[in-house]
Design an enzyme around this catalytic site. Structure first.
Site, PDB file in Angstrom:
ATOM      1  N   LYS A  40       0.825  -1.219   0.000  1.00  7.00           N
ATOM      2  CA  LYS A  40       0.000   0.000   0.000  1.00  7.00           C
ATOM      3  C   LYS A  40       0.854   1.261   0.000  1.00  7.00           C
ATOM      4  O   LYS A  40       0.592   2.186  -0.760  1.00  7.00           O
ATOM      5  CB  LYS A  40      -0.910   0.045   1.241  1.00  7.00           C
ATOM      6  CG  LYS A  40      -1.962  -1.033   1.303  1.00  7.00           C
ATOM      7  CD  LYS A  40      -2.918  -0.795   2.458  1.00  7.00           C
ATOM      8  CE  LYS A  40      -2.256  -0.788   3.820  1.00  7.00           C
ATOM      9  NZ  LYS A  40      -1.675  -2.072   4.261  1.00  7.00           N
ATOM     10  N   ARG A  75      -9.285   1.347   9.111  1.00  9.10           N
ATOM     11  CA  ARG A  75      -8.758   0.035   9.454  1.00  9.10           C
ATOM     12  C   ARG A  75      -9.800  -0.789  10.202  1.00  9.10           C
ATOM     13  O   ARG A  75      -9.569  -1.963  10.461  1.00  9.10           O
ATOM     14  CB  ARG A  75      -7.558   0.315  10.357  1.00  9.10           C
ATOM     15  CG  ARG A  75      -6.467  -0.682  10.455  1.00  9.10           C
ATOM     16  CD  ARG A  75      -5.415  -0.562   9.403  1.00  9.10           C
ATOM     17  NE  ARG A  75      -4.128  -0.987   9.877  1.00  9.10           N
ATOM     18  CZ  ARG A  75      -3.005  -0.345   9.630  1.00  9.10           C
ATOM     19  NH1 ARG A  75      -2.991   0.737   8.915  1.00  9.10           N
ATOM     20  NH2 ARG A  75      -1.866  -0.817  10.070  1.00  9.10           N
ATOM     21  N   ARG A 121      11.489  -1.493  10.248  1.00  2.30           N
ATOM     22  CA  ARG A 121      10.534  -1.027  11.241  1.00  2.30           C
ATOM     23  C   ARG A 121      10.466  -2.009  12.398  1.00  2.30           C
ATOM     24  O   ARG A 121      10.521  -3.205  12.184  1.00  2.30           O
ATOM     25  CB  ARG A 121       9.142  -0.921  10.604  1.00  2.30           C
ATOM     26  CG  ARG A 121       8.871   0.411  10.009  1.00  2.30           C
ATOM     27  CD  ARG A 121       7.649   0.384   9.152  1.00  2.30           C
ATOM     28  NE  ARG A 121       6.458  -0.178   9.805  1.00  2.30           N
ATOM     29  CZ  ARG A 121       5.251  -0.141   9.256  1.00  2.30           C
ATOM     30  NH1 ARG A 121       5.080   0.426   8.071  1.00  2.30           N
ATOM     31  NH2 ARG A 121       4.220  -0.673   9.864  1.00  2.30           N
TER      32      ARG A 121
HETATM   33  P1  AMP Z   1       0.973   0.959   9.066  1.00  5.84           P
HETATM   34  O1  AMP Z   1       2.177   1.791   8.802  1.00  5.84           O
HETATM   35  O2  AMP Z   1      -0.219   1.406   8.271  1.00  5.84           O
HETATM   36  O3  AMP Z   1       1.237  -0.523   8.944  1.00  5.84           O
HETATM   37  O4  AMP Z   1       0.570   1.213  10.597  1.00  5.84           O
HETATM   38  C1  AMP Z   1       1.461   0.909  11.664  1.00  5.84           C
HETATM   39  C2  AMP Z   1       0.727   0.894  12.995  1.00  5.84           C
HETATM   40  O5  AMP Z   1       0.102   2.163  13.221  1.00  5.84           O
HETATM   41  C3  AMP Z   1      -0.403  -0.097  13.108  1.00  5.84           C
HETATM   42  O6  AMP Z   1       0.047  -1.396  13.459  1.00  5.84           O
HETATM   43  C4  AMP Z   1      -1.236   0.545  14.215  1.00  5.84           C
HETATM   44  O7  AMP Z   1      -0.620   0.377  15.485  1.00  5.84           O
HETATM   45  C5  AMP Z   1      -1.148   2.015  13.881  1.00  5.84           C
HETATM   46  N1  AMP Z   1      -2.207   2.449  12.926  1.00  5.84           N
HETATM   47  C6  AMP Z   1      -2.016   3.022  11.688  1.00  5.84           C
HETATM   48  N2  AMP Z   1      -3.177   3.317  11.091  1.00  5.84           N
HETATM   49  C7  AMP Z   1      -4.145   2.908  11.956  1.00  5.84           C
HETATM   50  C8  AMP Z   1      -5.574   2.930  11.918  1.00  5.84           C
HETATM   51  N3  AMP Z   1      -6.243   3.430  10.857  1.00  5.84           N
HETATM   52  N4  AMP Z   1      -6.246   2.431  12.990  1.00  5.84           N
HETATM   53  C9  AMP Z   1      -5.609   1.945  14.077  1.00  5.84           C
HETATM   54  N5  AMP Z   1      -4.259   1.879  14.172  1.00  5.84           N
HETATM   55  C10 AMP Z   1      -3.526   2.364  13.134  1.00  5.84           C
END
Ligand code: AMP
Length: 212
Positions: free
Chosen positions: A13, A88, A156
């Site tokens: 994404k 999400r 990460r």
């Molecule tokens: P990502 O970079 O999109 O994989 O997000 C990393 C982390 O950020 C996730 O594992 C959640 O802890 C938090 N996070 C990001 N976007 C959301 C969302 N829309 N709802 C809840 N937690 C989020």
């Protein structure tokens, strides 16, 4: 064009959102990047979400809605935006609709968990601007240095194998239901994620009605 990208963590994404942002001239908005930035700067928000983020759990819907409503209200979003990693949960999707945030299309990048686990072990992210790389599929031109901003490119914390499995579980339980939600609204398009980045990008462009 207001676009949502769905897909498991590691589906691509972030990479696709950046490519679409350049092509369409609209910002890509990643709540994950916004939260990582807050953590890096040790803001109150960053400290609040740190434990959740590091263990791969979702942060609260209220906090995400506050973050995203503020961001979408900024002037650079007036011609459209690409949402990467938000909504999400069903609560977030419903709250966005209730807040009158219009969504034109939703693209779900489809990919098997086994492929994702392999991919995530090679994933790297710029610690400064959040750009995504992969050690073999999409390496930075200079090892460890971001092509776009010169920042340090690193793994990460939540890409550790155990955390990846837990994040995939959360995706299947909590986020995948959003496909039904947007399918019922006639906005959902599925794109194969297990193919070269450029091919997936071409399929996404077609899905959103762009000429390729
Ligand atoms: P990502 O970079 O999109 O994989 O997000 C990393 C982390 O950020 C996730 O594992 C959640 O802890 C938090 N996070 C990001 N976007 C959301 C969302 N829309 N709802 C809840 N937690 C989020």
């Amino acid at each position: 064009m207001n676009l949502i990208l769905l897909g498991a963590p590691g589906a691509g994404k972030g990479t696709q959102a950046e490519m679409l942002s350049q092509r369409l001239g609209i910002p890509s908005i990643s709540t994950g990047n916004m939260l990582r930035e807050a953590m890096k700067n040790h803001t109150p928000l960053g400290e609040k979400v740190r434990t959740c983020m590091d263990s791969g759990k979702l942060v609260s819907d209220e906090l995400i809605m506050e973050l995203i409503s503020g961001r979408i209200a900024e002037p650079d979003c007036k011609n459209g935006f690409i949402l990467d990693g938000v909504p999400r949960t069903l609560v977030q999707a419903e709250a966005m609709d209730a807040a009158g945030i219009p969504i034109d299309r939703v693209v779900s990048i489809e990919i098997d968990d086994a492929v994702i686990v392999g991919r995530m072990s090679g994933r790297r992210v710029c610690t400064k601007c959040g750009s995504s790389y992969h050690i073999s599929a999409n390496p930075p031109k200079t090892d460890g240095i971001c092509d776009l901003c010169g920042g340090e490119v690193a793994t990460r914390k939540d890409d550790e194998p155990e955390t990846v499995l837990s994040r995939l579980g959360i995706y299947h339980e909590t986020t995948e239901v959003l496909k039904d939600y947007y399918r019922k609204q006639g906005k959902l398009f599925l794109v194969e994620g297990d193919q070269p980045i450029e091919d997936a990008n071409r399929d996404i462009l077609r899905a959103i009605g762009e000429t390729v």
